[in-house]
Write an enzyme that holds these catalytic residues in place. Structure first.
Site, mmCIF file in Angstrom:
data_model
loop_
_atom_site.group_PDB
_atom_site.id
_atom_site.type_symbol
_atom_site.label_atom_id
_atom_site.label_comp_id
_atom_site.label_asym_id
_atom_site.label_seq_id
_atom_site.Cartn_x
_atom_site.Cartn_y
_atom_site.Cartn_z
ATOM 1 N N ARG A 39 0.848 -1.185 0.000
ATOM 2 C CA ARG A 39 0.000 0.000 0.000
ATOM 3 C C ARG A 39 0.881 1.232 0.000
ATOM 4 N NH1 ARG A 39 -3.098 -2.899 -1.637
ATOM 5 N NH2 ARG A 39 -5.184 -3.490 -0.921
ATOM 6 N N ASP A 73 5.278 -0.207 -6.599
ATOM 7 C CA ASP A 73 4.109 -0.563 -7.406
ATOM 8 C C ASP A 73 2.877 0.177 -6.900
ATOM 9 O OD1 ASP A 73 2.796 -2.176 -9.468
ATOM 10 O OD2 ASP A 73 1.828 -3.232 -7.797
ATOM 11 N N GLU A 80 -2.114 7.635 -5.392
ATOM 12 C CA GLU A 80 -2.284 7.030 -6.717
ATOM 13 C C GLU A 80 -3.691 7.159 -7.285
ATOM 14 O OE1 GLU A 80 -3.140 2.336 -6.245
ATOM 15 O OE2 GLU A 80 -1.227 2.970 -5.398
ATOM 16 N N HIS A 97 0.444 -0.279 -9.812
ATOM 17 C CA HIS A 97 -0.342 -1.181 -8.957
ATOM 18 C C HIS A 97 -0.764 -2.437 -9.722
ATOM 19 C CE1 HIS A 97 -2.942 -1.008 -5.076
ATOM 20 N NE2 HIS A 97 -2.655 -2.256 -5.385
ATOM 21 N N GLN A 98 0.218 -3.120 -10.282
ATOM 22 C CA GLN A 98 -0.056 -4.277 -11.126
ATOM 23 C C GLN A 98 0.474 -5.578 -10.559
ATOM 24 O OE1 GLN A 98 2.728 -2.782 -14.436
ATOM 25 N NE2 GLN A 98 2.983 -4.999 -14.622
ATOM 26 N N ALA A 99 1.006 -5.554 -9.342
ATOM 27 C CA ALA A 99 1.618 -6.766 -8.798
ATOM 28 C C ALA A 99 0.645 -7.939 -8.754
ATOM 29 C CB ALA A 99 2.181 -6.494 -7.404
#
Length: 338
Positions: free
Chosen positions: A233, A257, A262, A294-296
């Protein structure tokens, strides 16, 4: 029943539609749920939201006034939801309590290796037929120390990979994970972890206690050549303090990430816009910083599990059942959330 789903990525849409096929219709929207878009949900009893949705009290009130009684969020984190307001409105709120931990752990390692071995910089060079090695030297990770903050499912998966690299293992969490200690992890105060780790990876939920856990004091403790990775986060890191640290020439690499501001940026094309976030703009100027959107979690396996759990949450709500994913059930907060 027709359900409206907000913040649906193009690659996610077929998974969502297949999961609901034969049970409910899904209206998939790429817009994020917030106070401006909430009126779209008017007339829908059940809606689904993504991790960047704004589900504060005012948005929930708009949803409830339009007839929404259940929100199925397609993420684990729920710090964006006012659960007490949802309870007062008599709503049900579901989330996805867990999905493939390997998706996030493996991506965290991809980021760590990318900044350690300067892979992005190297790829840009070779596309321009520049094959020099100047400035591309990395370090072996074997024998160095990995510090893992948060050793739940994802932190454990990250630790197993670190163990495979032959790294020394330090951990910090409220509860020790016996699977991690069996791998040789030593649990230490977080100050010691910050001071001794060569690679630090964050796998914690965002709470009032963990907000800005990586602050100026924590950054000052870190080795000048440490690597910091955050796939959890954005609010865990004080980004302004991080920028000051990088300006001082410290840290070998930073891979993020997630970013604390965001919302409104990630998952959108802002390439033609003027970005008024000076902190993010400055962060992106550092050659040793890698930022992804934020694609993990974004693998076929994880997205499939997330959508299946979302369907289960909706079906249980309609059948007046509850499950471990329900944060609020028809206005009732679990005792632990009160």
């Amino acid at each position: 029943m027709e359900i409206v789903a907000f913040g649906v990525q193009a690659d996610e849409r077929p998974f969502l539609e297949r999961a609901f096929a034969g049970r409910h219709q899904v209206r998939s929207l790429d817009v994020v749920l917030n106070r401006d878009t909430a009126p779209i949900a008017h007339g829908y009893e059940v809606i689904s939201s993504d991790v960047n949705a704004d589900l504060g009290a005012d948005v929930l009130q708009t949803l409830a006034a339009g007839g929404t009684k259940m929100v199925a969020q397609r993420s684990t984190g729920f710090n964006n939801i006012d659960l007490e307001a949802a309870a007062d409105l008599g709503m049900s709120i579901g989330r996805v309590s867990h999905y493939s931990p390997y998706a996030v752990a493996e991506f965290a390692w991809a980021l760590a290796l990318a900044v350690d071995r300067k892979i992005v910089r190297a790829a840009r060079r070779t596309r321009n037929f520049d094959f020099r090695l100047n400035g591309l030297m990395g370090r072996d990770l074997r024998g160095r120390t990995a510090g893992v903050l948060g050793t739940g499912r994802i932190g454990e998966a990250f630790t197993r990979i670190a163990h495979g690299f032959g790294m020394e293992l330090l951990g910090w969490d409220l509860v020790e994970n016996p699977h991690c200690t069996a791998l040789g992890m030593t649990y230490v105060p977080r100050e010691r972890l910050f001071a001794e780790a060569d690679l630090i990876s964050l796998h914690l939920p965002l709470t009032e206690e963990t907000r800005h856990l990586v602050d100026a004091a924590a950054l000052a403790l870190m080795k000048d050549d440490a690597i910091l990775v955050n796939t959890s986060r954005g609010g865990l890191v004080d980004t302004r303090a991080l920028v000051r640290t990088l300006k001082a020439g410290r840290l070998t690499g930073v891979a993020l990430d997630v970013y604390e501001e965001e919302s409104g940026l990630f998952y959108h094309d802002r390439s033609l816009d003027v970005i008024d976030d000076d902190t993010l703009a400055r962060l992106m100027t550092f050659a040793n910083v890698l930022v992804t959107s934020h694609q993990a979690y974004f693998t076929e396996d994880a997205v499939g599990q997330i959508t299946e759990a979302t369907v289960t949450n909706v079906e249980d709500y309609l059948a007046h059942r509850t499950n471990e994913n329900m944060l609020v059930t028809r206005g009732q907060l679990p005792a632990a959330a009160r």
